[in-house]
Design a protein around this motif. Structure first.
Motif, PDB file in Angstrom:
ATOM      1  N   THR A 113      -4.813  15.951   2.548  1.00 22.21           N
ATOM      2  CA  THR A 113      -5.993  15.993   3.699  1.00 22.21           C
ATOM      3  C   THR A 113      -5.825  14.716   4.215  1.00 22.21           C
ATOM      4  N   LEU A 114      -5.409  13.471   3.594  1.00 24.53           N
ATOM      5  CA  LEU A 114      -5.200  12.110   4.337  1.00 24.53           C
ATOM      6  C   LEU A 114      -4.035  12.424   5.561  1.00 24.53           C
ATOM      7  N   ILE A 115      -3.001  13.016   5.204  1.00 22.27           N
ATOM      8  CA  ILE A 115      -1.830  13.143   6.285  1.00 22.27           C
ATOM      9  C   ILE A 115      -2.367  13.972   7.255  1.00 22.27           C
ATOM     10  N   ARG A 116      -3.207  15.055   7.070  1.00 22.55           N
ATOM     11  CA  ARG A 116      -3.571  16.071   7.857  1.00 22.55           C
ATOM     12  C   ARG A 116      -4.775  15.473   9.187  1.00 22.55           C
ATOM     13  N   ARG A 117      -5.473  14.528   8.448  1.00 21.89           N
ATOM     14  CA  ARG A 117      -6.475  13.769   9.473  1.00 21.89           C
ATOM     15  C   ARG A 117      -5.724  12.584  10.102  1.00 21.89           C
ATOM     16  N   PHE A 118      -4.850  12.094   9.689  1.00 30.43           N
ATOM     17  CA  PHE A 118      -4.196  11.057  10.354  1.00 30.43           C
ATOM     18  C   PHE A 118      -3.225  11.816  11.699  1.00 30.43           C
ATOM     19  N   THR A 119      -2.743  12.944  11.332  1.00 28.77           N
ATOM     20  CA  THR A 119      -1.922  13.447  12.500  1.00 28.77           C
ATOM     21  C   THR A 119      -2.835  13.962  13.284  1.00 28.77           C
ATOM     22  N   GLU A 120      -3.928  14.426  13.064  1.00 26.98           N
ATOM     23  CA  GLU A 120      -4.918  15.212  14.215  1.00 26.98           C
ATOM     24  C   GLU A 120      -5.382  14.154  14.874  1.00 26.98           C
ATOM     25  N   GLN A 121      -5.813  12.942  14.264  1.00 27.57           N
ATOM     26  CA  GLN A 121      -6.627  11.818  14.913  1.00 27.57           C
ATOM     27  C   GLN A 121      -5.613  10.380  15.478  1.00 27.57           C
ATOM     28  N   THR A 122      -4.560  10.288  15.062  1.00 28.16           N
ATOM     29  CA  THR A 122      -4.014   9.122  15.621  1.00 28.16           C
ATOM     30  C   THR A 122      -2.464   9.654  15.936  1.00 28.16           C
ATOM     31  N   GLY A 123      -2.051  10.926  15.848  1.00 33.21           N
ATOM     32  CA  GLY A 123      -0.793  11.349  16.008  1.00 33.21           C
ATOM     33  C   GLY A 123       0.357  11.073  15.243  1.00 33.21           C
ATOM     34  N   SER A 124       0.068  10.445  14.035  1.00 34.85           N
ATOM     35  CA  SER A 124       1.072   9.825  13.275  1.00 34.85           C
ATOM     36  C   SER A 124       0.584  10.071  11.902  1.00 34.85           C
ATOM     37  N   THR A 125       1.786   9.845  10.940  1.00 29.24           N
ATOM     38  CA  THR A 125       1.381   9.763   9.581  1.00 29.24           C
ATOM     39  C   THR A 125       0.712   8.319   8.874  1.00 29.24           C
ATOM     40  N   PRO A 126      -0.011   8.483   7.966  1.00 27.32           N
ATOM     41  CA  PRO A 126      -0.376   6.989   7.331  1.00 27.32           C
ATOM     42  C   PRO A 126       0.333   6.005   7.309  1.00 27.32           C
ATOM     43  N   LEU A 127       1.558   6.243   6.852  1.00 26.53           N
ATOM     44  CA  LEU A 127       2.536   5.341   6.607  1.00 26.53           C
ATOM     45  C   LEU A 127       3.332   4.571   8.058  1.00 26.53           C
ATOM     46  N   GLN A 128       3.242   5.692   8.870  1.00 24.53           N
ATOM     47  CA  GLN A 128       3.748   5.432  10.299  1.00 24.53           C
ATOM     48  C   GLN A 128       2.976   4.535  10.981  1.00 24.53           C
ATOM     49  N   LEU A 182       0.833  -1.104  -0.032  1.00 20.81           N
ATOM     50  CA  LEU A 182       0.116  -0.229   0.087  1.00 20.81           C
ATOM     51  C   LEU A 182       0.846   1.351   0.034  1.00 20.81           C
ATOM     52  N   THR A 183       0.803   2.214  -0.630  1.00 17.17           N
ATOM     53  CA  THR A 183       1.253   3.241  -0.937  1.00 17.17           C
ATOM     54  C   THR A 183       0.403   4.525  -0.284  1.00 17.17           C
ATOM     55  N   LEU A 184       0.921   5.465  -0.216  1.00 19.36           N
ATOM     56  CA  LEU A 184      -0.012   6.863   0.534  1.00 19.36           C
ATOM     57  C   LEU A 184      -1.037   6.977  -0.520  1.00 19.36           C
ATOM     58  N   ALA A 185      -0.565   6.881  -1.889  1.00 16.66           N
ATOM     59  CA  ALA A 185      -1.821   7.326  -2.698  1.00 16.66           C
ATOM     60  C   ALA A 185      -3.108   6.286  -2.541  1.00 16.66           C
ATOM     61  N   ASP A 186      -2.495   4.789  -2.580  1.00 17.94           N
ATOM     62  CA  ASP A 186      -3.591   3.883  -2.224  1.00 17.94           C
ATOM     63  C   ASP A 186      -4.451   4.258  -1.143  1.00 17.94           C
ATOM     64  N   ILE A 187      -4.019   4.411  -0.147  1.00 14.91           N
ATOM     65  CA  ILE A 187      -4.663   4.715   0.965  1.00 14.91           C
ATOM     66  C   ILE A 187      -5.485   5.915   0.798  1.00 14.91           C
ATOM     67  N   ALA A 188      -4.996   7.000   0.405  1.00 15.67           N
ATOM     68  CA  ALA A 188      -5.801   8.251  -0.079  1.00 15.67           C
ATOM     69  C   ALA A 188      -6.779   8.058  -0.968  1.00 15.67           C
ATOM     70  N   ALA A 189      -6.786   7.163  -1.979  1.00 14.24           N
ATOM     71  CA  ALA A 189      -7.895   6.798  -2.730  1.00 14.24           C
ATOM     72  C   ALA A 189      -8.911   6.258  -2.034  1.00 14.24           C
ATOM     73  N   ARG A 190      -8.510   5.054  -1.323  1.00 21.59           N
ATOM     74  CA  ARG A 190      -9.500   4.550  -0.358  1.00 21.59           C
ATOM     75  C   ARG A 190     -10.458   5.267   0.455  1.00 21.59           C
ATOM     76  N   ALA A 191      -9.797   6.253   0.960  1.00 22.18           N
ATOM     77  CA  ALA A 191     -10.175   7.427   1.827  1.00 22.18           C
ATOM     78  C   ALA A 191     -11.099   8.607   1.200  1.00 22.18           C
ATOM     79  N   GLY A 192     -10.836   8.418  -0.041  1.00 21.10           N
ATOM     80  CA  GLY A 192     -11.467   9.472  -0.817  1.00 21.10           C
ATOM     81  C   GLY A 192     -11.254  10.871  -0.736  1.00 21.10           C
ATOM     82  N   VAL A 193      -9.862  11.135  -0.246  1.00 18.76           N
ATOM     83  CA  VAL A 193      -9.475  12.411  -0.126  1.00 18.76           C
ATOM     84  C   VAL A 193      -8.243  12.618  -0.880  1.00 18.76           C
ATOM     85  N   SER A 194      -7.655  13.685  -0.878  1.00 17.54           N
ATOM     86  CA  SER A 194      -6.141  13.918  -1.440  1.00 17.54           C
ATOM     87  C   SER A 194      -5.200  13.517  -0.320  1.00 17.54           C
ATOM     88  N   THR A 195      -3.790  13.250  -0.785  1.00 17.11           N
ATOM     89  CA  THR A 195      -2.867  12.816   0.273  1.00 17.11           C
ATOM     90  C   THR A 195      -2.555  13.686   1.287  1.00 17.11           C
TER      91      THR A 195
END
Length: 312
Positions: free
Chosen positions: A241-256, A226-239
């Motif tokens: 936006t995905l990074i921002r939401r992950f940081t806000e809600q989990t305290g880490s980046t998607p790949l971390q 899974l790449t960052l683009a794959d995860i963003a596509a699954r979430a239906g958002v830009s990469t």
């Protein structure tokens, strides 16, 4: 049954005192039996806990029968340690009893001479004072807890929960620890140092958050590349936006988050199966056993084989 003695000293912090009581008294083994017998001990008939006075059912002699002694923090960490408490702790240590501290309880262990030459931690606000008062102790303020084998120390507040879960896991394995964590409504995705071995079968998904469906999907697809683009596509958002939401809600980046989830799943497989490391690497989504071994050691501080020897 494993007996835990929680030592309540004068000016004990109620939160620190209640943490091991709550966690260990709720711990159940797979067959439903209680995992621990918990006793609250004190050096005096009454102990000042600030908002209330505590009458502990057991005295210092109960420390002699304990398998584990836990020393909660106090609001006066620099106070002199009573001689009878010092001798009781030193005597227990000499017989091999496991001794742990929560928050400023580390000062008690240091005053008893149990931390000389060892790495230890405490609440970050008190770390400087601990290092100054006990220069023979290697104070690490950047971790949730430190496990030296027989002697363990933890940072403040919720880090005591992390330490308790870690000890449960050492005693009974990750499945029992994960169940205890759920009962305590304790999030298991905790940032910490390389000594942190808290494990659960599934990486946590913040319930009710907008990321929950995505995190559950990621957990079910750990073996995929899974790449960052794959995860963003699954979430239906830009990469972005995905990074921002992950940081806000989990305290880490998607790949971390993904890497930690994979390592946690690998830890579970190392504990509960006899699968070769190569097979486990593939099942948790690593392209090669070498990459898996490198990531596993960087995350946990030990190799997969060493981890299996210690925790299986």
């Amino acid at each position: 049954m494993h007996t835990i003695a929680v030592l309540a000293l004068d000016q004990v912090i109620p939160f620190d005192l209640s943490t091991p009581l709550e966690v260990f008294t709720r711990t159940r083994l797979p067959d439903g039996r209680a995992g621990y017998r918990v006793r609250v001990c004190a050096a005096t008939p009454e102990t000042d806990a600030g908002a209330f006075v505590l009458r502990a059912p057991w005295g210092l002699d109960a420390l002699e029968e304990a398998d584990t002694i836990i020393v909660p923090g106090t609001s006066t960490p620099g106070a002199p340690l009573p001689a009878d408490v010092r001798e009781a702790l030193r005597g227990a240590a000499a017989t091999g009893t496991r001794i742990a501290s929560i928050c400023s309880g580390t000062f008690v262990l240091a005053a008893a001479g149990l931390l000389d030459g060892l790495r230890a931690t405490t609440h970050w606000l008190a770390a400087g004072a601990l290092a100054a008062a006990y220069p023979e102790v290697d104070v690490d303020p950047d971790v949730l807890y430190v496990d030296n084998g027989q002697i363990l120390t933890s940072a403040g507040a919720a880090a005591g929960l992390d330490l308790c879960l870690h000890m449960i896991r050492r005693d009974y394995g990750s499945a029992v620890a994960a169940d205890a964590a759920r009962l305590s409504v304790m999030p298991l995705e905790r940032e910490g140092g390389q000594a942190q071995f808290i494990v659960q079968d599934h990486a946590p998904a913040p319930q009710g958050s907008t990321l929950e469906p995505l995190l559950l999907w990621l957990q079910d697809n750990l073996s995929r590349e899974l790449t960052l683009a794959d995860i963003a596509a699954r979430a239906g958002v830009s990469t972005r936006t995905l990074i921002r939401r992950f940081t806000e809600q989990t305290g880490s980046t998607p790949l971390q988050w993904l890497h930690r989830a994979r390592i946690r799943q690998a830890q579970h497989l190392l504990e509960t199966t006899a699968h070769p490391v190569e097979r486990i690497a593939t099942r948790v989504g690593f392209g090669s056993p070498t990459a898996f071994r490198d990531r596993f050691k960087r995350t946990t501080g030990v190799s997969p084989h060493a981890y299996r020897r210690a925790f299986s």
